[in-house]
Design a protein around this motif. Structure first.
Motif: not given
Length: 188
Positions: A123-131, A139-147, A152-155
């Motif tokens: 949900r956070e990946v979608l919201m950070l990307t689209f909203w 998004v990776a920097a915000v969530l502290q995960v890899s690009s 992958t999560r976004l897809s």
């Protein structure tokens, strides 16, 4: 009896003898009952602060009505200022959003319900990307995960959201059209 106690007793008598008439006065001059209660409370606050200057018993009600009149004038001016500010904010919101925010409420509710059924990270990946309009690396920097994890999560999250909402995206410009926008690629 001390002079402080006499002073308090007089204020209590003034309050008890004038509360109802002041409330009725205010109720006839405001739109909401709670506003009348606020006006009366403010009148008695002024009366308490100036209680040593209160006129004699025979004149105190008229003095309180005079205070109430000034409090009501301030209340109405404040209401007019709040209304003008509210209108400016509504205008800015419409300009920023581009449409009336309420015009897509059913679609937004559908999307929100579907988003609520996704996992927190998806949900956070979608919201950070689209909203929020962030790119996968952001998004990776915000969530502290890899690009790569974000892509992958976004897809997966987009596919899951489409399954939850359905394929009928409605007319062009629909809230769900954002889900059909290609994911930004970052010069991999």
């Amino acid at each position: 009896m001390s002079s402080g106690t006499e002073h308090e007793d007089r204020f209590r008598r003034v309050y008890a003898g004038n509360f109802q008439p002041l409330l009725a006065y205010a109720m006839r001059r405001v739109e909401q009952p709670e506003d009348a209660a606020d006006v009366v409370a403010e009148v008695f606050l002024v009366a308490w602060r100036r209680s040593r200057e209160l006129p004699p018993e025979a004149e105190v009600r008229l003095w309180l009505f005079g205070v109430a009149r000034r409090v009501l004038a301030n209340h109405h001016r404040g209401g007019a200022r709040r209304e003008r500010l509210g209108e400016r904010l509504r205008h800015r919101l419409r300009a920023a959003v581009g449409v009336d925010p309420g015009s897509e409420v059913p679609e937004r509710l559908t999307v929100q319900a579907a988003l609520a059924r996704l996992g927190e990270l998806d949900r956070e990946v979608l919201m950070l990307t689209f909203w929020e309009g962030l790119e996968p690396r952001e998004v990776a920097a915000v969530l502290q995960v890899s690009s790569a994890a974000v892509r992958t999560r976004l897809s997966r999250a987009r596919a899951r959201l489409r399954d939850l909402v359905g394929d009928d995206h409605g007319p062009p410009g629909h809230v769900l059209d954002v889900m059909a926008v290609p994911t930004p690629e970052e010069g991999r």
